[in-house]
Each structure stands twice: as structure tokens, then as C-alpha cells.
Design a protein around this motif. Structure first.
Motif, PDB file in Angstrom:
ATOM      1  N   UNK A 191       0.838  -1.202   0.000  1.00 34.89           N
ATOM      2  CA  UNK A 191       0.000   0.000   0.000  1.00 34.89           C
ATOM      3  C   UNK A 191       0.877   1.258   0.000  1.00 34.89           C
ATOM      4  N   UNK A 192       1.908   1.260   0.847  1.00 30.85           N
ATOM      5  CA  UNK A 192       2.729   2.474   0.928  1.00 30.85           C
ATOM      6  C   UNK A 192       3.551   2.673  -0.346  1.00 30.85           C
ATOM      7  N   UNK A 193       3.904   1.561  -1.014  1.00 33.07           N
ATOM      8  CA  UNK A 193       4.623   1.688  -2.296  1.00 33.07           C
ATOM      9  C   UNK A 193       3.735   2.407  -3.314  1.00 33.07           C
ATOM     10  N   UNK A 194       2.480   1.952  -3.399  1.00 32.45           N
ATOM     11  CA  UNK A 194       1.568   2.541  -4.391  1.00 32.45           C
ATOM     12  C   UNK A 194       1.255   3.984  -4.027  1.00 32.45           C
ATOM     13  N   UNK A 222      10.498   1.116  -0.058  1.00 31.00           N
ATOM     14  CA  UNK A 222       9.173   0.980   0.552  1.00 31.00           C
ATOM     15  C   UNK A 222       9.192  -0.091   1.640  1.00 31.00           C
ATOM     16  N   UNK A 223      10.147  -1.010   1.545  1.00 34.30           N
ATOM     17  CA  UNK A 223      10.235  -2.075   2.536  1.00 34.30           C
ATOM     18  C   UNK A 223      10.545  -1.553   3.935  1.00 34.30           C
ATOM     19  N   UNK A 224      11.028  -0.295   4.011  1.00 39.46           N
ATOM     20  CA  UNK A 224      11.295   0.269   5.338  1.00 39.46           C
ATOM     21  C   UNK A 224      10.011   0.416   6.154  1.00 39.46           C
ATOM     22  N   UNK A 225       8.883   0.625   5.466  1.00 44.92           N
ATOM     23  CA  UNK A 225       7.627   0.695   6.219  1.00 44.92           C
ATOM     24  C   UNK A 225       7.254  -0.708   6.706  1.00 44.92           C
ATOM     25  N   UNK A 226       7.444  -1.695   5.833  1.00 46.67           N
ATOM     26  CA  UNK A 226       7.129  -3.082   6.189  1.00 46.67           C
ATOM     27  C   UNK A 226       7.998  -3.531   7.374  1.00 46.67           C
ATOM     28  N   UNK A 227       9.235  -3.070   7.403  1.00 52.00           N
ATOM     29  CA  UNK A 227      10.146  -3.459   8.503  1.00 52.00           C
ATOM     30  C   UNK A 227       9.653  -2.911   9.832  1.00 52.00           C
ATOM     31  N   UNK A 228       9.184  -1.671   9.825  1.00 54.91           N
ATOM     32  CA  UNK A 228       8.650  -1.101  11.066  1.00 54.91           C
ATOM     33  C   UNK A 228       7.407  -1.897  11.485  1.00 54.91           C
TER      34      UNK A 228
END
Ligand SMILES: Cc1cc2nc3c(=O)[nH]c(=O)nc-3n(C[C@H](O)[C@H](O)[C@H](O)COP(=O)(O)OP(=O)(O)OC[C@H]3O[C@@H](n4cnc5c(N)ncnc54)[C@H](O)[C@@H]3O)c2cc1C
Length: 415
Positions: free
Chosen positions: A103-106, A250-256
């Protein structure tokens, strides 16, 4: 009880954030906790919980108001994820994926049409799937072989991904593939959006048999001449050649998000251990009176508070310098620390229960299985350490396939 929070140490949270957390805590207590054991036993994706999350407004919270969301921050998402994870890890992961991840990537790089499509799906409760990992391309994502060939107004995707979270239940898929133009020239690695309902060439070809998180399907996906309109390609501002780094950012959001699930599981396990230590009696006294156990509890709380602070800080870093994602260094450090300490905390909580901790009648053995994943998925603890070290040194990732980078190229990378 949750020390560190309930002792008035609200770690700089605003009244609105505290209110949101209270709402999430109530939802976790009423909806997620009663379902957690059965979700694990049945290994079924909990559509009833998804519906309840959607109705309560916990799916798509971070979507901008203009697209029908609430425009909430990543810190808001972290607060909700922690509360859900204390009760049910699968529920917490659904909150991660419907507020962060693809979602955050898009939202960062997508066209207006893509944003509208994705916002509508997520607000209906769809948990988008991110498709990067392949049998021969794990940590080394750039080794992926899935390809997208341009054919007129669409791309044709062929290849295989595995360990894809939500395989078979997600509608929206963000697929990473090597991009080739009409002449067969490779342009780089790009992202493509496909909706499973109308995607003929997208098949789930295996369900992984996982240790934990059993209600969240992990699976292998095969793409056979999957046609994706060119308008569904995601092209970050740096263009198709350099866009992969932006997409991976964008994976930085997924990591959090992943770190927050781990931290929440640990918080839930510590709550249980603390209550048990006060009530279980041996040698004529509550076991909490033994100093060895007091020190264990104190260490667990200290690790938990440190994880929480690191995750809050990483979540708050989103938006600084105009970035759509949390700071990579803060996100990586928070995920390493939270995921590793969570394994220790859950393990020690289980230990404090003695034989009961090993029983399937208590949630601790499930928590111990669930929490084990977070040093692996979304970037392993080792690879994230490499990322942290490379930023400290000012070098590009100091590794090639043979593990050796000549000094000269490291100097080039630093310049
Ligand atoms: C539950 C779960 C859910 C997942 N969900 C998704 C998903 O939705 N989408 C998706 O695309 N992927 C997903 N993954 C895959 C995940 O991202 C990969 O497992 C991860 O990136 C590691 O890849 P690998 O398993 O192939 O391990 P490998 O890369 O083969 O690593 C094996 C070991 O070597 C270490 N290692 C590798 N390279 C280095 C290096 N350069 N330096 C030091 N150590 C190194 C690793 O840390 C690890 O310990 C998921 C995985 C799990 C377990």
C-alpha cells in the motif's frame, strides 16, 4: 497490564494516539484474542476478523483522506499493531499489510488510477501481497528471474515466486520482475499491480507448511503469460533503470510493521508471565519473590521498552525530509533489535511458566512459534546488519555474489 505504558510513561504519545491505542486494545480483547488459538489450529485465514477490522476502521487507516482513508500516521499503525499482536499475530499482520507494505509503495509512486484502485481494495479489507522472493533469489533480490515483457499496451509476466504472504487470499499483488522492452532489451527491475480476480495467468502452486503464523497463508505463485496493462506498471521518479532501489525503499515501512508485530507478541507474553509470577507459588511463596526471576522480568521489560522506543522513532521518521517511508537506518535497527529481543522475551516468558509454558493450552507455545519468523521475513537480521554497517561506512552493500568486493570499487561507491 503493560508496564512502561500504564505507569504513565506514554513515550510522547498525543491524546489522539492514546485514544486510538485504547480502541485497538478493546478490539484485540473482544475480537482478536478469542479467535487466536482457533486460527492457529485451523490454519484458515480469518475472514471474520478481516471484516471486523474493516468495519472498525483499522484496515487502510494510513490511506489519505482524499482516497477515503483516515490519513493516519505510521505511528498510529504501530500502536494498533502492537495491541493486536499481544492477542493474535495473524490479526496484527493483517493490520501491517493493510496499512504499510505494498500500500505504501503505491501511495508513494503510483498513478492516481493505481492509488484509487488500491485504496478501494484495501478499504474493502484486501491484504495486498508483495511478490519479490524466488527459489533462487532470497536475500539477493536482484538475482530474480521473473520477467515482464512489453507487448504493445501491456506486459506479459512469466516466473515463479515463493513464500508470498497472502497467497490465495490476497486480491491485489505487487509483483517484482525484470522489465524488457519490445526489442527485448532489459530496463531494470520494476513493480506491477495485478488483481487476482481478473488475472488468468496467476496461480497458487503450493502452500508452505509453516512453523507459526498458521492462519496467514504463505505460498508459491506461478505466473504463466500473466497479462498486466502497462498502466499498472509502477515507475518510481528515478525511472525504470534505478527504480528498484526506490521500490525496495518501501520495505522500510514493512520493517517497522514487522518489528511492531514482534514487539507486540513480546509484550503479550510478558503480561502473561508477570501475572503468573505473582500468583504461582513454590517453596511457600510467589515465584516473583525469587530475585533470579525478578531480574529476568526486569530484563524483559527493559528490552521491550527499548524496542518500543526504537519502533516509535522509526515510525515517526516517515515524512522527515519529504520521505514517504521511515528512515532506512532507523527502520533496520528497530527491526533487528525488536525481532531478536522479542524471541528472547517470549522464550523467557515461557520459561517462567515451567511445564505449563510448554502446553498447547496456553498461548505461549504459539507465540514462540509465531515470533520466530520476524528475524527472517522482510530482510533477515544478518542482511539488515549489512545495511546498517554499509550506511555507517558510507559504502554500498559490501557484498557481491562471491562475497568479495575489491577495495577500489568500495572507494568508488563511497564517492
Ligand atoms: C513467514 C514469511 C513470510 C514471507 N513473506 C514474504 C512475502 O510476502 N513476499 C516476499 O517476497 N517474500 C517473503 N518472504 C521471504 C523472505 O523475504 C525471505 O525469506 C528472506 O528475504 C530471506 O531469503 P531466503 O529465505 O531465501 O534466505 P537466504 O537469502 O537464502 O539466506 C539464508 C541465510 O543466509 C544469510 N545471508 C544471506 N545473504 C547474506 C549476506 N549477504 N550476508 C550475511 N548473511 C547473509 C541469511 O541471513 C540467512 O540466515 C517471507 C518469508 C517468511 C519466512
Amino acid at each position: 497490564m503493560d508496564l512502561g505504558l500504564d505507569l504513565g510513561l506514554d513515550l510522547g504519545l498525543a491524546p489522539d494516539e492514546i485514544a486510538l491505542r485504547a480502541r485497538a486494545r478493546a478490539f484485540a480483547h473482544d475480537v482478536a484474542r478469542p479467535r487466536a488459538a482457533q486460527i492457529d489450529r485451523d490454519e484458515q485465514y480469518p475472514w471474520d476478523v478481516v471484516k471486523a477490522l474493516t468495519e472498525a476502521g483499522f484496515a487502510g487507516m494510513t490511506i489519505p483522506k482524499a482516497l477515503g482513508g483516515q490519513g493516519r500516521s505510521f505511528l498510529d499503525a504501530v500502536l494498533v499493531i502492537e495491541e493486536m499482536a499481544k492477542a493474535c499475530t495473524v490479526t496484527a499482520r493483517i493490520v501491517v499489510e493493510t496499512n504499510m507494505g505494498a500500500l505504501s509503495t503505491v501511495m508513494a509512486y503510483g498513478s492516481e488510477a493505481q492509488k484509487k484502485l488500491v485504496a478501494a481494495l484495501v478499504l474493502e479489507g484486501d491484504k495486498p501481497a508483495i511478490c519479490i522472493t524466488e527459489p533462487d533469489a532470497g536475500s539477493d533480490t536482484t538475482a530474480m528471474s521473473t520477467r515482464a515483457d512489453r507487448r504493445g499496451d501491456h506486459y506479459v509476466i512469466n516466473g515463479k515466486k515463493h513464500w508470498i504472504t497472502g497467497a490465495g487470499v490476497s486480491r491485489l499483488h505487487l509483483i517484482f520482475a525484470r522489465v524488457f522492452d519490445e526489442r527485448g532489451e532489459e530496463l531494470g527491475i520494476g513493480g506491477f499491480l495485478a488483481v487476482r480476480d481478473d488475472a488468468k495467468g496467476l496461480r497458487v502452486t503450493k502452500r508452505e507448511q509453516t512453523m507459526g503464523l498458521r492462519g496467514m497463508p504463505e505460498g508459491e505463485l506461478t505466473f504463466e503469460n500473466l497479462e498486466v496493462p502497462a498502466s499498472m506498471a509502477i515507475v518510481p521518479p528515478s525511472g525504470p533503470r534505478r527504480g528498484f532501489a526506490d521500490l525496495m525503499n518501501a520495505y522500510n515501512s514493512q520493517r517497522v510493521g514487522a518489528g511492531s508485530v514482534a514487539m507486540g507478541i513480546a509484550a503479550g507474553a510478558l503480561d502473561l508471565a508477570l501475572d503468573w509470577a505473582k500468583t504461582r507459588e513454590q517453596f511457600g511463596r510467589p515465584i516473583a519473590e525469587f530475585q533470579g526471576l525478578q531480574w529476568m522480568l526486569a530484563d524483559m521489560q527493559t528490552q521491550l521498552t527499548a524496542s518500543r522506543l526504537m519502533l516509535y522513532q522509526a515510525a515517526r521518521s516517515r515524512g522527515a525530509d519529504g520521505s514517504a517511508f521511515p528512515d532506512p537506518m532507523l527502520a533496520a535497527q528497530a527491526k533487528i533489535f525488536a525481532s531478536e529481543t522479542a524471541i528472547t522475551i517470549v522464550n523467557n516468558a515461557l520459561q517462567l511458566f515451567g511445564a505449563r509454558g510448554y502446553s498447547r493450552e496456553l498461548p505461549l507455545e504459539r507465540m514462540a512459534r509465531d515470533v520466530r519468523m520476524f528475524t527472517i521475513g522482510g530482510g533477515t537480521a544478518q542482511v539488515l546488519r549489512t545495511l546498517v554497517a554499509s550506511k555507517m561506512l558510507g559504502w554500498k552493500l559490501p557484498q557481491t555474489r562471491d562475497g568479495y568486493v575489491p577495495k577500489a570499487s568500495l572507494r568508488d561507491a563511497a564517492e
